[in-house]
Motif scaffolding. Structure first.
Motif, PDB file in Angstrom:
ATOM      1  N   SER A 285       1.303  -1.023  -2.208  1.00 25.32           N
ATOM      2  CA  SER A 285       0.451  -0.136  -3.013  1.00 25.32           C
ATOM      3  C   SER A 285      -0.993  -0.604  -2.963  1.00 25.32           C
ATOM      4  O   SER A 285      -1.264  -1.809  -3.032  1.00 25.32           O
ATOM      5  CB  SER A 285       0.936  -0.117  -4.467  1.00 25.32           C
ATOM      6  N   CYS A 286      -1.915   0.347  -2.845  1.00 29.54           N
ATOM      7  CA  CYS A 286      -3.344   0.015  -2.854  1.00 29.54           C
ATOM      8  C   CYS A 286      -4.152   1.183  -3.389  1.00 29.54           C
ATOM      9  O   CYS A 286      -4.229   2.242  -2.744  1.00 29.54           O
ATOM     10  CB  CYS A 286      -3.806  -0.345  -1.441  1.00 29.54           C
ATOM     11  N   ARG A 287      -4.715   1.025  -4.563  1.00 37.94           N
ATOM     12  CA  ARG A 287      -5.601   2.026  -5.176  1.00 37.94           C
ATOM     13  C   ARG A 287      -4.935   3.395  -5.250  1.00 37.94           C
ATOM     14  O   ARG A 287      -5.553   4.428  -5.006  1.00 37.94           O
ATOM     15  CB  ARG A 287      -6.917   2.123  -4.416  1.00 37.94           C
ATOM     16  N   GLY A 288      -3.663   3.432  -5.590  1.00 32.22           N
ATOM     17  CA  GLY A 288      -2.951   4.698  -5.728  1.00 32.22           C
ATOM     18  C   GLY A 288      -2.391   5.242  -4.430  1.00 32.22           C
ATOM     19  O   GLY A 288      -1.737   6.290  -4.427  1.00 32.22           O
ATOM     20  N   ALA A 289      -2.630   4.567  -3.321  1.00 31.68           N
ATOM     21  CA  ALA A 289      -2.128   5.001  -2.021  1.00 31.68           C
ATOM     22  C   ALA A 289      -0.952   4.132  -1.598  1.00 31.68           C
ATOM     23  O   ALA A 289      -0.827   2.977  -2.012  1.00 31.68           O
ATOM     24  CB  ALA A 289      -3.235   4.931  -0.973  1.00 31.68           C
ATOM     25  N   LYS A 290      -0.093   4.692  -0.738  1.00 31.19           N
ATOM     26  CA  LYS A 290       0.961   3.908  -0.114  1.00 31.19           C
ATOM     27  C   LYS A 290       0.364   3.224   1.105  1.00 31.19           C
ATOM     28  O   LYS A 290      -0.265   3.875   1.935  1.00 31.19           O
ATOM     29  CB  LYS A 290       2.123   4.804   0.295  1.00 31.19           C
ATOM     30  N   LEU A 291       0.551   1.917   1.210  1.00 30.29           N
ATOM     31  CA  LEU A 291      -0.078   1.153   2.276  1.00 30.29           C
ATOM     32  C   LEU A 291       0.970   0.555   3.205  1.00 30.29           C
ATOM     33  O   LEU A 291       1.942  -0.057   2.750  1.00 30.29           O
ATOM     34  CB  LEU A 291      -0.957   0.044   1.694  1.00 30.29           C
ATOM     35  N   ALA A 292       0.752   0.750   4.500  1.00 24.67           N
ATOM     36  CA  ALA A 292       1.592   0.153   5.531  1.00 24.67           C
ATOM     37  C   ALA A 292       0.748  -0.830   6.339  1.00 24.67           C
ATOM     38  O   ALA A 292      -0.465  -0.660   6.470  1.00 24.67           O
ATOM     39  CB  ALA A 292       2.179   1.227   6.445  1.00 24.67           C
ATOM     40  N   VAL A 293       1.384  -1.845   6.884  1.00 20.08           N
ATOM     41  CA  VAL A 293       0.696  -2.875   7.664  1.00 20.08           C
ATOM     42  C   VAL A 293       1.194  -2.825   9.099  1.00 20.08           C
ATOM     43  O   VAL A 293       2.404  -2.725   9.345  1.00 20.08           O
ATOM     44  CB  VAL A 293       0.954  -4.278   7.072  1.00 20.08           C
ATOM     45  N   THR A 294       0.252  -2.893  10.041  1.00 19.96           N
ATOM     46  CA  THR A 294       0.622  -2.955  11.448  1.00 19.96           C
ATOM     47  C   THR A 294      -0.358  -3.842  12.198  1.00 19.96           C
ATOM     48  O   THR A 294      -1.284  -4.415  11.595  1.00 19.96           O
ATOM     49  CB  THR A 294       0.679  -1.548  12.080  1.00 19.96           C
TER      50      THR A 294
ATOM     51  N   LEU B 228       5.012  -8.577   6.101  1.00 20.25           N
ATOM     52  CA  LEU B 228       4.362  -7.428   5.461  1.00 20.25           C
ATOM     53  C   LEU B 228       4.714  -6.104   6.127  1.00 20.25           C
ATOM     54  O   LEU B 228       4.664  -5.059   5.471  1.00 20.25           O
ATOM     55  CB  LEU B 228       2.841  -7.612   5.483  1.00 20.25           C
ATOM     56  N   ARG B 229       5.046  -6.149   7.398  1.00 19.99           N
ATOM     57  CA  ARG B 229       5.353  -4.924   8.135  1.00 19.99           C
ATOM     58  C   ARG B 229       6.722  -4.358   7.722  1.00 19.99           C
ATOM     59  O   ARG B 229       7.564  -5.050   7.175  1.00 19.99           O
ATOM     60  CB  ARG B 229       5.359  -5.188   9.641  1.00 19.99           C
ATOM     61  N   GLY B 230       6.892  -3.067   7.999  1.00 23.41           N
ATOM     62  CA  GLY B 230       8.195  -2.442   7.799  1.00 23.41           C
ATOM     63  C   GLY B 230       8.522  -2.050   6.386  1.00 23.41           C
ATOM     64  O   GLY B 230       9.641  -1.597   6.100  1.00 23.41           O
ATOM     65  N   ARG B 231       7.598  -2.193   5.467  1.00 26.65           N
ATOM     66  CA  ARG B 231       7.823  -1.778   4.075  1.00 26.65           C
ATOM     67  C   ARG B 231       6.521  -1.283   3.465  1.00 26.65           C
ATOM     68  O   ARG B 231       5.439  -1.538   3.968  1.00 26.65           O
ATOM     69  CB  ARG B 231       8.396  -2.932   3.249  1.00 26.65           C
ATOM     70  N   TRP B 232       6.653  -0.580   2.362  1.00 25.09           N
ATOM     71  CA  TRP B 232       5.490   0.026   1.718  1.00 25.09           C
ATOM     72  C   TRP B 232       4.891  -0.899   0.660  1.00 25.09           C
ATOM     73  O   TRP B 232       5.607  -1.603  -0.046  1.00 25.09           O
ATOM     74  CB  TRP B 232       5.860   1.366   1.071  1.00 25.09           C
TER      75      TRP B 232
ATOM     76  N   LYS C 110      -1.821 -13.808   1.243  1.00 26.84           N
ATOM     77  CA  LYS C 110      -1.914 -14.365   2.583  1.00 26.84           C
ATOM     78  C   LYS C 110      -0.495 -14.571   3.081  1.00 26.84           C
ATOM     79  O   LYS C 110       0.187 -15.519   2.688  1.00 26.84           O
ATOM     80  CB  LYS C 110      -2.697 -15.672   2.572  1.00 26.84           C
ATOM     81  N   GLN C 111      -0.059 -13.659   3.929  1.00 32.96           N
ATOM     82  CA  GLN C 111       1.317 -13.665   4.396  1.00 32.96           C
ATOM     83  C   GLN C 111       1.340 -13.203   5.845  1.00 32.96           C
ATOM     84  O   GLN C 111       0.447 -12.473   6.294  1.00 32.96           O
ATOM     85  CB  GLN C 111       2.166 -12.726   3.527  1.00 32.96           C
ATOM     86  N   SER C 112       2.333 -13.591   6.576  1.00 32.26           N
ATOM     87  CA  SER C 112       2.432 -13.193   7.975  1.00 32.26           C
ATOM     88  C   SER C 112       2.650 -11.696   8.091  1.00 32.26           C
ATOM     89  O   SER C 112       3.208 -11.057   7.186  1.00 32.26           O
ATOM     90  CB  SER C 112       3.585 -13.939   8.657  1.00 32.26           C
TER      91      SER C 112
ATOM     92  N   THR D 172      -6.081  -9.666   8.589  1.00 25.72           N
ATOM     93  CA  THR D 172      -7.264  -9.786   7.730  1.00 25.72           C
ATOM     94  C   THR D 172      -7.346  -8.611   6.764  1.00 25.72           C
ATOM     95  O   THR D 172      -7.583  -8.796   5.559  1.00 25.72           O
ATOM     96  CB  THR D 172      -8.542  -9.858   8.579  1.00 25.72           C
ATOM     97  N   ALA D 173      -7.167  -7.401   7.265  1.00 28.93           N
ATOM     98  CA  ALA D 173      -7.197  -6.222   6.397  1.00 28.93           C
ATOM     99  C   ALA D 173      -6.094  -6.301   5.345  1.00 28.93           C
ATOM    100  O   ALA D 173      -6.329  -6.037   4.158  1.00 28.93           O
ATOM    101  CB  ALA D 173      -7.055  -4.952   7.234  1.00 28.93           C
ATOM    102  N   ALA D 174      -4.892  -6.692   5.767  1.00 26.37           N
ATOM    103  CA  ALA D 174      -3.780  -6.784   4.823  1.00 26.37           C
ATOM    104  C   ALA D 174      -4.035  -7.849   3.765  1.00 26.37           C
ATOM    105  O   ALA D 174      -3.752  -7.653   2.579  1.00 26.37           O
ATOM    106  CB  ALA D 174      -2.489  -7.094   5.583  1.00 26.37           C
ATOM    107  N   THR D 175      -4.598  -8.981   4.187  1.00 30.71           N
ATOM    108  CA  THR D 175      -4.847 -10.088   3.261  1.00 30.71           C
ATOM    109  C   THR D 175      -5.747  -9.663   2.111  1.00 30.71           C
ATOM    110  O   THR D 175      -5.446  -9.926   0.934  1.00 30.71           O
ATOM    111  CB  THR D 175      -5.497 -11.263   4.008  1.00 30.71           C
ATOM    112  N   TYR D 176      -6.861  -8.997   2.419  1.00 25.28           N
ATOM    113  CA  TYR D 176      -7.824  -8.667   1.370  1.00 25.28           C
ATOM    114  C   TYR D 176      -7.456  -7.409   0.596  1.00 25.28           C
ATOM    115  O   TYR D 176      -7.725  -7.329  -0.608  1.00 25.28           O
ATOM    116  CB  TYR D 176      -9.226  -8.557   1.972  1.00 25.28           C
ATOM    117  N   LEU D 177      -6.826  -6.445   1.235  1.00 24.90           N
ATOM    118  CA  LEU D 177      -6.403  -5.249   0.510  1.00 24.90           C
ATOM    119  C   LEU D 177      -5.296  -5.575  -0.487  1.00 24.90           C
ATOM    120  O   LEU D 177      -5.309  -5.081  -1.621  1.00 24.90           O
ATOM    121  CB  LEU D 177      -5.923  -4.177   1.484  1.00 24.90           C
ATOM    122  N   LEU D 178      -4.365  -6.422  -0.071  1.00 24.29           N
ATOM    123  CA  LEU D 178      -3.209  -6.724  -0.917  1.00 24.29           C
ATOM    124  C   LEU D 178      -3.387  -7.994  -1.748  1.00 24.29           C
ATOM    125  O   LEU D 178      -2.623  -8.237  -2.675  1.00 24.29           O
ATOM    126  CB  LEU D 178      -1.956  -6.863  -0.050  1.00 24.29           C
ATOM    127  N   GLY D 179      -4.374  -8.819  -1.381  1.00 22.41           N
ATOM    128  CA  GLY D 179      -4.605 -10.036  -2.148  1.00 22.41           C
ATOM    129  C   GLY D 179      -3.557 -11.092  -1.919  1.00 22.41           C
ATOM    130  O   GLY D 179      -3.313 -11.948  -2.779  1.00 22.41           O
TER     131      GLY D 179
END
Length: 302
Positions: A258-267, A252-256, A246-248, A237-244
């Motif tokens: 971008s979100c508002r100038g920050a590097k974003l990781a998914v777990t 999304l995991r294991g790679r970087w 809808k993906q498994s 849910t967090a990944a879906t809305y931060l990144l815009g």
């Protein structure tokens, strides 16, 4: 009352508060053979045009001066206990936080950040902007942590413990998150923790799109004030809305990102890890990726 019924009641109370009282979903038109409603011409002109086929001509009594006849609106089909199109706007599209608003031109100095975050919290107030305000929430859960943190964690929404205390991640999932933060060599006070929505969804269900997108404006402002270097999205849910997107999580995991100038990781979300402890090793891989990028010491095996 069942979770579905509580969900429906919350939406009904929400729209009533907005002045909407007709809760129907679209159905096939049902018009009685003699259904003709006579109204004065000014009122008839003010009525919205129905999308359903209507007769081209209707009889008007000869004695009725300045009176026109208009068809009665089709009899509505009452809403069922299941979700309807009315509650889930069909045109609601996912938009990444990067595209919701321009990035700040200047980085806010650390001394100004606590006051800026308090201003956002005051702007939220006793929020009634979405149906979650009517779904039995006790406290709005704003955030917790260092306003100048390098690392920010974003979860889905408050649970029962969070709703009672007004702080994010203080229940069993919060205890696991604290352990994860500690394993990274950090303390909870050194990071910033928030959620996609700030009110507890009934039964801890996933936030609806209208709820998440309504609340996103405040999370976006929080990110822009804290300006973390790194963000960890906890769960889909967090990944879906931060990144815009809808993906498994696997995609999304294991790679970087971008979100508002920050590097974003998914777990994985800590609540999911409590249900399936086998995935803790995978989550630790994600955190190690973050640690390496942050320059934190990764514990050696053994």
């Amino acid at each position: 009352m069942s979770g579905e019924a509580e969900h429906l009641r919350a939406y009904v109370e929400y729209f009533r508060d907005l002045g909407v009282h007709d809760f129907y979903r679209r159905g096939e038109p049902v018009v009685e053979a003699s259904a003709v409603e006579q109204v004065s011409a000014p009122v008839a002109e003010a009525l919205p045009v129905t999308a359903h086929p209507v007769p081209e001509k209707v009889a008007v009594p000869s004695s009725a001066e300045h009176v026109v006849a208009v068809p009665v609106r089709p009899a509505p089909t009452p809403i069922s206990s299941s979700r309807s199109e009315f509650l889930e706007p069909p045109n609601l599209k996912l938009v990444s936080f990067n595209n919701l608003a321009p990035l700040p031109e200047k980085r806010m100095v650390a001394a100004d950040r606590p006051a800026a975050l308090r201003a956002i919290q005051e702007e939220i107030g006793d929020c009634t902007r979405c149906p979650l305000a009517y779904a039995g929430r006790h406290k709005i859960v704003f955030a917790d942590g260092d306003p100048s943190a390098r690392l920010m964690f974003v979860g889905e929404g408050p649970g029962a413990d969070e709703d009672a205390q007004g702080l994010p991640f203080v229940g069993k999932a919060g205890q696991l998150l604290n352990n994860m933060i500690g394993a990274m060599g950090l303390k909870r006070e050194q990071v910033y923790i928030a959620n996609i929505v700030k009110c507890r969804p009934p039964g801890n269900r996933t936030p609806e799109p209208v709820e998440a997108t309504t609340c996103s404006q405040f999370l976006l402002k929080q990110i822009d004030v804290v300006q973390p270097e790194f963000i960890v999205a906890l769960g889909s849910t967090a990944a879906t809305y931060l990144l815009g997107v809808k993906q498994s999580l696997a995609g999304l995991r294991g790679r970087w990102h971008s979100c508002r100038g920050a590097k974003l990781a998914v777990t994985y979300h800590p609540a999911f890890l409590l249900r399936d402890p086998r995935q803790k090793a995978e989550a630790w891989k994600d955190l190690q990726m973050v640690m390496k990028e942050m320059g934190l010491k990764v514990p050696s095996k053994g």
